[in-house]
Design an enzyme around this catalytic site. Structure first.
Site, PDB file in Angstrom:
ATOM      1  N   LYS A 163       0.906  -1.369  -0.045  1.00 54.65           N
ATOM      2  CA  LYS A 163      -0.078   0.043   0.007  1.00 54.65           C
ATOM      3  C   LYS A 163       0.788   1.342   0.076  1.00 54.65           C
ATOM      4  O   LYS A 163       0.194   2.134  -0.411  1.00 54.65           O
ATOM      5  CB  LYS A 163      -0.977   0.031   1.134  1.00 54.65           C
ATOM      6  CG  LYS A 163      -2.181  -1.061   1.215  1.00 54.65           C
ATOM      7  CD  LYS A 163      -3.280  -0.317   1.755  1.00 54.65           C
ATOM      8  CE  LYS A 163      -4.559  -1.420   1.656  1.00 54.65           C
ATOM      9  NZ  LYS A 163      -5.546  -1.518   2.407  1.00 54.65           N
TER      10      LYS A 163
ATOM     11  N   LYS B 197      -9.571 -14.650  -5.297  1.00 57.37           N
ATOM     12  CA  LYS B 197     -10.707 -14.393  -4.476  1.00 57.37           C
ATOM     13  C   LYS B 197     -11.244 -13.187  -4.462  1.00 57.37           C
ATOM     14  O   LYS B 197     -10.623 -12.056  -5.168  1.00 57.37           O
ATOM     15  CB  LYS B 197     -10.145 -14.454  -3.071  1.00 57.37           C
ATOM     16  CG  LYS B 197     -10.995 -15.101  -2.028  1.00 57.37           C
ATOM     17  CD  LYS B 197     -10.428 -15.157  -0.729  1.00 57.37           C
ATOM     18  CE  LYS B 197     -10.921 -14.641   0.312  1.00 57.37           C
ATOM     19  NZ  LYS B 197     -10.546 -14.698   1.617  1.00 57.37           N
TER      20      LYS B 197
ATOM     21  N   LYS C 245     -12.668  -6.982  -2.282  1.00 59.22           N
ATOM     22  CA  LYS C 245     -13.214  -5.541  -1.715  1.00 59.22           C
ATOM     23  C   LYS C 245     -12.422  -4.456  -2.863  1.00 59.22           C
ATOM     24  O   LYS C 245     -13.045  -3.487  -3.616  1.00 59.22           O
ATOM     25  CB  LYS C 245     -13.063  -4.877  -0.543  1.00 59.22           C
ATOM     26  CG  LYS C 245     -14.227  -5.135   0.342  1.00 59.22           C
ATOM     27  CD  LYS C 245     -14.058  -4.387   1.548  1.00 59.22           C
ATOM     28  CE  LYS C 245     -15.247  -4.850   2.716  1.00 59.22           C
ATOM     29  NZ  LYS C 245     -14.958  -3.779   3.827  1.00 59.22           N
TER      30      LYS C 245
END
Ligand code: TRP
Length: 344
Positions: free
Chosen positions: A126, A210, A213
């Site tokens: 990130k 998977k 979000k």
């Protein structure tokens, strides 16, 4: 009220295992969250002493618009209840309303070697590198210490998380052990609960990853969001990846297997039962059946959601009451930690 004399010992545990999980309020939940987590939590809510923390402090690491933070918290709380989590039985609260989180977070930050934080995979991905890293919020780095506070404040036995959060739960354990060995028995050691039961839902656009979000945010076709209207569900399922077989036949392509598993999970069937049921069916027929099972599941969730989200005073009252219940547990642990490190 706990009297100061009992605070230095870890309070006796009730007979139900304590569970704590934190959920980011920054994006709508998707079908993978529902089938992989929420639905199980709702089904098992009598067996556990559940604390669900809507982590608005964590959400600040990316500096979202204030109005987005505020409304996402309410949306998430309403959605949890709409999915069947009883707010009387589960403590569903907002992190920032329980000040012990920020307070213990600081204490834990001071006990966390910088190297532990710099090694976190989520931080590395990130925060980027070079100039980008220099501009990244410091909270992105210290985030796992705050998450450890979330967990340790409640003497949690289990922390249900996705695989991507396992490293952070391990860090919480390491930190608890470190403080305990330095300052005496302060924290109860939590365990990550990575579910093997419950469905693992894959991305509709890419069935090898998977459902997530983060991907859903940039690619709408990736996931069914729990508040998607029926027509959106139909379109998204219509576009879902299948395979090059002319019809449902083994060996199943990953996309077809995913659609069959979604259908099975929603209808309470086994994998073999749905394979037998759809063997030889066209992809159009399979997709219509999956669309129907999703929409039938979501219809009552939507109705409940609209009712709950529409009554903001009730929602805010529920959150305030939950924060009080959470604080009554968290404050005891905070005081224990404050004393152990010399702050009281
Ligand atoms: N880090 C988690 C995530 O991004 C959210 C989280 C915050 C959490 N505090 C927690 C999860 C405590 C479990 C327990 O999904």
């Amino acid at each position: 009220m706990t009297t100061p004399a009992d605070i230095d010992v870890i309070p006796p545990r009730g007979d139900r295992p304590r569970v704590l999980s934190g959920i980011q309020p920054t994006f709508q939940l998707h079908l993978g969250n529902y089938l992989g987590a929420l639905r199980n939590w709702a089904q098992e809510q009598e067996r556990y002493d559940n604390f669900f923390c809507i982590v608005d402090l964590h959400a600040l690491t990316t500096l979202p618009e204030p109005e987005v933070v505020r409304s996402s918290v309410l949306e998430l709380a309403a959605l949890f209840i709409a999915c069947g989590l009883d707010p009387d039985r589960n403590v569903l609260f907002r992190q920032s309303e329980v000040s012990a989180h920020a307070q213990l977070g600081w204490i834990l930050e001071c006990h966390t070697p910088l190297g532990w934080l710099e090694r976190m995979t989520q931080f590395k991905s990130k925060a980027g590198s070079g100039r980008e890293r220099e501009r990244a919020a410091a909270g992105l780095l210290t985030y796992p210490a705050l998450m450890a506070a979330d967990i340790l404040l409640y003497d949690a036995d289990y922390v249900p998380v996705g695989d991507d959060q396992r490293q952070h739960v391990e860090l919480a354990r390491d930190l608890a052990q470190r403080v305990n060995s330095m300052r005496g028995e302060v924290f109860h050691l939590p365990q990550p609960l990575i579910r093997t039961t419950g469905a693992r839902v894959m991305g509709l656009d890419d069935p090898t990853t998977k459902m997530s979000k983060t991907t859903a945010r940039s690619k709408p076709a990736h996931a069914i969001l729990l508040l998607d209207p029926p027509d959106t569900v139909r379109k998204k399922i219509g576009r879902a990846t299948t395979d090059t077989n002319p019809e449902v036949a083994e060996p199943l392509g990953a996309g077809v297997a995913n659609l069959l598993d979604i259908h099975a999970a929603l209808r309470g069937l086994t994998h073999d039962e749905v394979v037998a049921q759809f063997s030889g069916a066209s992809y159009g027929a399979l997709k219509r059946a999956v669309t129907d099972s999703i929409n039938e599941t979501l219809a009552p969730v939507h109705a409940q959601y609209r009712m709950i989200r529409g009554d903001e005073p009730w929602l805010l009252g529920m959150l305030a009451e939950a924060a009080e219940r959470a604080a009554s547990v968290a404050d005891v642990t905070l005081l224990r930690a404050q004393r152990a490190v010399g702050l009281r």
